[in-house]
Design a protein around this motif. Structure first.
Motif, mmCIF file in Angstrom:
data_model
loop_
_atom_site.group_PDB
_atom_site.id
_atom_site.type_symbol
_atom_site.label_atom_id
_atom_site.label_comp_id
_atom_site.label_asym_id
_atom_site.label_seq_id
_atom_site.Cartn_x
_atom_site.Cartn_y
_atom_site.Cartn_z
ATOM 1 N N PHE A 69 0.846 -1.204 0.000
ATOM 2 C CA PHE A 69 0.000 0.000 0.000
ATOM 3 C C PHE A 69 0.879 1.250 0.000
ATOM 4 N N LEU A 70 1.892 1.272 0.905
ATOM 5 C CA LEU A 70 2.754 2.446 1.013
ATOM 6 C C LEU A 70 3.705 2.554 -0.180
ATOM 7 N N ARG A 71 4.131 1.423 -0.712
ATOM 8 C CA ARG A 71 5.001 1.439 -1.905
ATOM 9 C C ARG A 71 4.300 2.143 -3.053
ATOM 10 N N ASN A 72 2.993 1.883 -3.209
ATOM 11 C CA ASN A 72 2.247 2.480 -4.319
ATOM 12 C C ASN A 72 1.935 3.949 -4.098
ATOM 13 N N LEU A 73 2.286 4.470 -2.916
ATOM 14 C CA LEU A 73 2.216 5.911 -2.676
ATOM 15 C C LEU A 73 3.538 6.589 -3.015
ATOM 16 N N GLY A 74 4.538 5.786 -3.489
ATOM 17 C CA GLY A 74 5.803 6.350 -3.937
ATOM 18 C C GLY A 74 6.889 6.398 -2.887
ATOM 19 N N LEU A 75 6.792 5.615 -1.810
ATOM 20 C CA LEU A 75 7.798 5.616 -0.758
ATOM 21 C C LEU A 75 8.928 4.648 -1.094
ATOM 22 N N SER A 76 10.134 4.985 -0.664
ATOM 23 C CA SER A 76 11.263 4.074 -0.800
ATOM 24 C C SER A 76 11.120 2.959 0.231
ATOM 25 N N ALA A 122 -12.581 -1.774 12.529
ATOM 26 C CA ALA A 122 -11.998 -2.526 11.416
ATOM 27 C C ALA A 122 -12.800 -2.310 10.134
ATOM 28 N N LEU A 123 -14.122 -2.321 10.259
ATOM 29 C CA LEU A 123 -14.985 -2.143 9.093
ATOM 30 C C LEU A 123 -14.815 -0.757 8.476
ATOM 31 N N ALA A 124 -14.829 0.283 9.320
ATOM 32 C CA ALA A 124 -14.723 1.653 8.815
ATOM 33 C C ALA A 124 -13.367 1.903 8.155
ATOM 34 N N SER A 125 -12.287 1.491 8.816
ATOM 35 C CA SER A 125 -10.953 1.738 8.262
ATOM 36 C C SER A 125 -10.707 0.922 6.991
ATOM 37 N N ALA A 126 -11.209 -0.309 6.944
ATOM 38 C CA ALA A 126 -11.046 -1.134 5.738
ATOM 39 C C ALA A 126 -11.805 -0.535 4.559
ATOM 40 N N LEU A 127 -12.965 0.041 4.823
ATOM 41 C CA LEU A 127 -13.730 0.689 3.756
ATOM 42 C C LEU A 127 -12.964 1.877 3.175
ATOM 43 N N VAL A 128 -12.397 2.699 4.047
ATOM 44 C CA VAL A 128 -11.642 3.873 3.583
ATOM 45 C C VAL A 128 -10.432 3.442 2.770
ATOM 46 N N GLY A 133 -8.640 5.973 -4.359
ATOM 47 C CA GLY A 133 -8.700 7.412 -4.557
ATOM 48 C C GLY A 133 -9.221 8.191 -3.374
ATOM 49 N N VAL A 134 -9.764 7.519 -2.355
ATOM 50 C CA VAL A 134 -10.276 8.234 -1.175
ATOM 51 C C VAL A 134 -9.125 8.874 -0.409
ATOM 52 N N ILE A 135 -8.023 8.123 -0.205
ATOM 53 C CA ILE A 135 -6.844 8.683 0.450
ATOM 54 C C ILE A 135 -5.631 8.472 -0.464
ATOM 55 N N THR A 136 -4.852 9.539 -0.611
ATOM 56 C CA THR A 136 -3.668 9.475 -1.490
ATOM 57 C C THR A 136 -2.415 9.970 -0.786
ATOM 58 N N ASP A 137 -2.541 10.482 0.440
ATOM 59 C CA ASP A 137 -1.366 10.981 1.145
ATOM 60 C C ASP A 137 -0.904 9.965 2.184
ATOM 61 N N VAL A 138 0.367 10.045 2.545
ATOM 62 C CA VAL A 138 0.981 9.069 3.435
ATOM 63 C C VAL A 138 0.418 9.160 4.850
ATOM 64 N N SER A 139 0.210 10.365 5.357
ATOM 65 C CA SER A 139 -0.231 10.544 6.748
ATOM 66 C C SER A 139 -1.593 9.910 6.995
ATOM 67 N N THR A 140 -2.572 10.211 6.125
ATOM 68 C CA THR A 140 -3.913 9.641 6.287
ATOM 69 C C THR A 140 -3.896 8.128 6.106
ATOM 70 N N SER A 141 -3.114 7.653 5.148
ATOM 71 C CA SER A 141 -3.008 6.210 4.924
ATOM 72 C C SER A 141 -2.431 5.515 6.155
ATOM 73 N N THR A 142 -1.388 6.118 6.719
ATOM 74 C CA THR A 142 -0.765 5.546 7.922
ATOM 75 C C THR A 142 -1.769 5.495 9.066
ATOM 76 N N ALA A 143 -2.561 6.554 9.224
ATOM 77 C CA ALA A 143 -3.558 6.602 10.299
ATOM 78 C C ALA A 143 -4.613 5.506 10.118
ATOM 79 N N MET A 144 -5.102 5.323 8.878
ATOM 80 C CA MET A 144 -6.112 4.296 8.625
ATOM 81 C C MET A 144 -5.549 2.885 8.835
ATOM 82 N N LEU A 145 -4.315 2.670 8.397
ATOM 83 C CA LEU A 145 -3.670 1.368 8.612
ATOM 84 C C LEU A 145 -3.465 1.115 10.098
ATOM 85 N N PHE A 146 -3.120 2.167 10.832
ATOM 86 C CA PHE A 146 -2.961 2.057 12.287
ATOM 87 C C PHE A 146 -4.273 1.631 12.936
#
Length: 518
Positions: A69-76, A122-128, A133-146
């Motif tokens: 998931f994070l790789r496809n956001l362009g992270l090394s 789990a249901l809400a975060s998995a949906l997001v 295209g709902v989240i494209t930035d690293v910070s929000t993605s990290t929060a949802m994965l957390f």
């Protein structure tokens, strides 16, 4: 002609080693399931089995699902590992969840409301995460994965607590059968879930495939957990919040760990073992997916299929410990298994350096062999850790202590992921062009990381003196603890039954004597 009463185990004994290898484990699993149902009831076993199955089924969420998931956001690869270490903190604080559930009930219940809450998170975060295209930035993605992994950790703590309570009532033999059954169900879910997850993710999770994993696998599993949570049978208690008990138990937990060297030293070894061994999994897996050296590409999907076999060998490691190594000193197991892990790590070097090619050994076969062996050895070392943790637990805070020990272990592994990520960034193993999202590798720097990992894997073997040179620990001077034999358990059960019958007979005898006197 065999008697109809001949057991599976007896038939296995009569048909040699082949049937013993392939039939006996199935017979053991059947026995564990039968005994668990007889002791605890079908509904409880079904709920617990489904919970552990789903935990194993979603195990890909701990590693591959985060990394791709994070790789496809362009992270090394280094940035991915640093972010992953931050996300996995939620599993380093499992003991806090246990303290929270035990001391702050909701609607006078300690587990069921939190189970429902965890399923909803789990249901809400998995949906997001699942809708592209709902989240494209690293910070929000990290929060949802957390949040998603936090929900999994909460379910894990609740399931463990329910199993511990039932296991106590079942006695030594029944409790062991229930816990072994739960682990087996977990690995069955893991084995089934890995290829499904890998097939959905594909080579590298690109083009929204990683989002599909959350949408089509993790969302339905969260819905199923939500449905199961309403069937958890928990009676309402007093429902009082006990913040001072929370603080006191937390202080007791810290005191029991840090003020008793017989407890502190083994835990220190577990933490150091995890934190010293470098974790370069993301860089290595990304390299296998891209293979700029022109070698065989082993994508995320192929890796998951290979790891599926590794999960199966984990069950072999689990059964091997129970059958052959329960009486082996902890120090000896940790020393030789650590050396084994180091030697197995040489296969990573061989695959990277392509030493296997001149020998005619295919890359895929080497990766397969490496995955299978490393999983079996890892499981072999995790079982003595769990046994040791159970023996170190002080009275009446066993569950909290056990969660604390596993948190320390997870914390060590997570620290290794963090500093290894920083190392990969410092080395400059790979670079992602922010405009084209093209990934380039410095193969010379990656080779340095691979050799560092190989060399440092041996270091924990030098620290095994921190672990007792015995198969049991008595940190509180209560006498040597050991697992009772079947004969001892049967004798105790008979004695308890006789004592209960005598107690029940006393009022009747007294009434008869009174009647006779009258």
């Amino acid at each position: 002609m065999q008697s109809p009463q001949t057991t599976i185990a007896e038939q296995t004994k009569n048909h040699g080693w082949a049937r013993k290898i392939f039939v006996q484990p199935l017979a053991d699993i059947k026995d564990f399931f039968t005994e668990a149902v007889q002791l605890h009831g079908k509904i409880f076993v079904a709920i617990i089995a489904a919970t552990y199955f789903l935990q194993g089924f979603r195990a890909y969420a701990f590693g591959g699902a985060i990394s791709w998931f994070l790789r496809n956001l362009g992270l090394s690869s280094g940035d991915v590992q640093v972010a992953r270490s931050n996300i996995l903190i939620t599993w380093n604080i499992k003991f806090l969840y246990g303290l929270l559930f035990d001391n702050f009930p909701i609607l006078k219940r300690h587990y069921k409301p939190y189970y429902i809450l965890a399923a909803l998170i789990a249901l809400a975060s998995a949906l997001v995460l699942g809708i592209r295209g709902v989240i494209t930035d690293v910070s929000t993605s990290t929060a949802m994965l957390f949040l998603f992994l936090m929900a999994m950790a909460m379910c894990d703590v609740i399931a463990d607590a329910l199993v511990v309570k039932k296991a106590r009532l079942a006695g030594a033999r029944g409790g062991a059968a229930l816990q072994t059954f739960c682990w087996i169900v977990y690995y069955v879910g893991y084995i089934i879930g890995l290829p499904i997850s890998g097939n959905i993710v594909g080579k590298d999770g690109s083009n929204g495939r990683i989002n599909n994993l959350y949408l089509w696998v993790y969302v339905p599993s969260a819905v199923l957990l939500l449905i199961l949570s309403f069937f958890v049978d928990e009676e309402a208690g007093e429902g009082k919040w006990t913040p001072m008990v929370f603080v006191n138990n937390f202080v007791r937990l810290l005191r029991s760990i840090f003020l008793n060297r017989y407890v502190f030293l083994p835990i220190l070894f577990i933490f150091l073992r995890g934190s010293i061994t470098p974790d370069i999994a993301d860089a290595y897996d990304f390299w296998l997916t891209d293979r700029p050296d022109g070698g065989l590409v082993i994508g995320a999907d192929t890796q998951s299929y290979m790891n599926q076999v590794g999960a199966a060998t984990s069950i072999i490691g689990l059964l091997a410990y129970g059958k052959f190594f329960t009486g082996t000193p902890f120090r000896k197991i940790f020393f030789w298994s650590q050396l084994g892990m180091g030697i197995i790590g040489l296969m990573d070097v061989a695959l990277y350096k392509q030493w296997n090619v001149p020998m005619g050994f295919p890359d895929l076969a080497l990766y397969f062999f490496n995955s299978s062996l490393s999983n079996a050895v890892y499981q072999l070392t995790s079982m003595p850790f769990l046994v040791m943790a159970a023996q170190l637990a002080p009275a009446d805070i066993e569950a909290t202590f056990f969660a604390g020990i596993t948190s320390v272990s997870n914390g060590g592994n997570n620290l290794a992921t963090l500093w290894s990520g920083k190392m990969l960034i410092a080395l400059g193993v790979d670079y992602v062009d922010p405009t084209t999202n093209e990934r380039t590798y410095d193969l010379q720097k990656l080779e340095i990381a691979v050799w560092i990992r190989f060399a440092m894997t041996f270091l924990p073997a030098l620290l095994v003196w921190l672990v007792p040179n015995s198969s049991s620990i008595d940190p509180y001077g209560e006498g040597v603890k050991h697992e009772p034999t079947v004969a001892e358990v049967d004798a105790l059960e008979v004695a308890d039954a006789d004592a209960k019958n005598l107690e029940d007979a006393k009022p009747q005898e007294k009434a008869a004597e009174t009647a006779e006197a009258k």
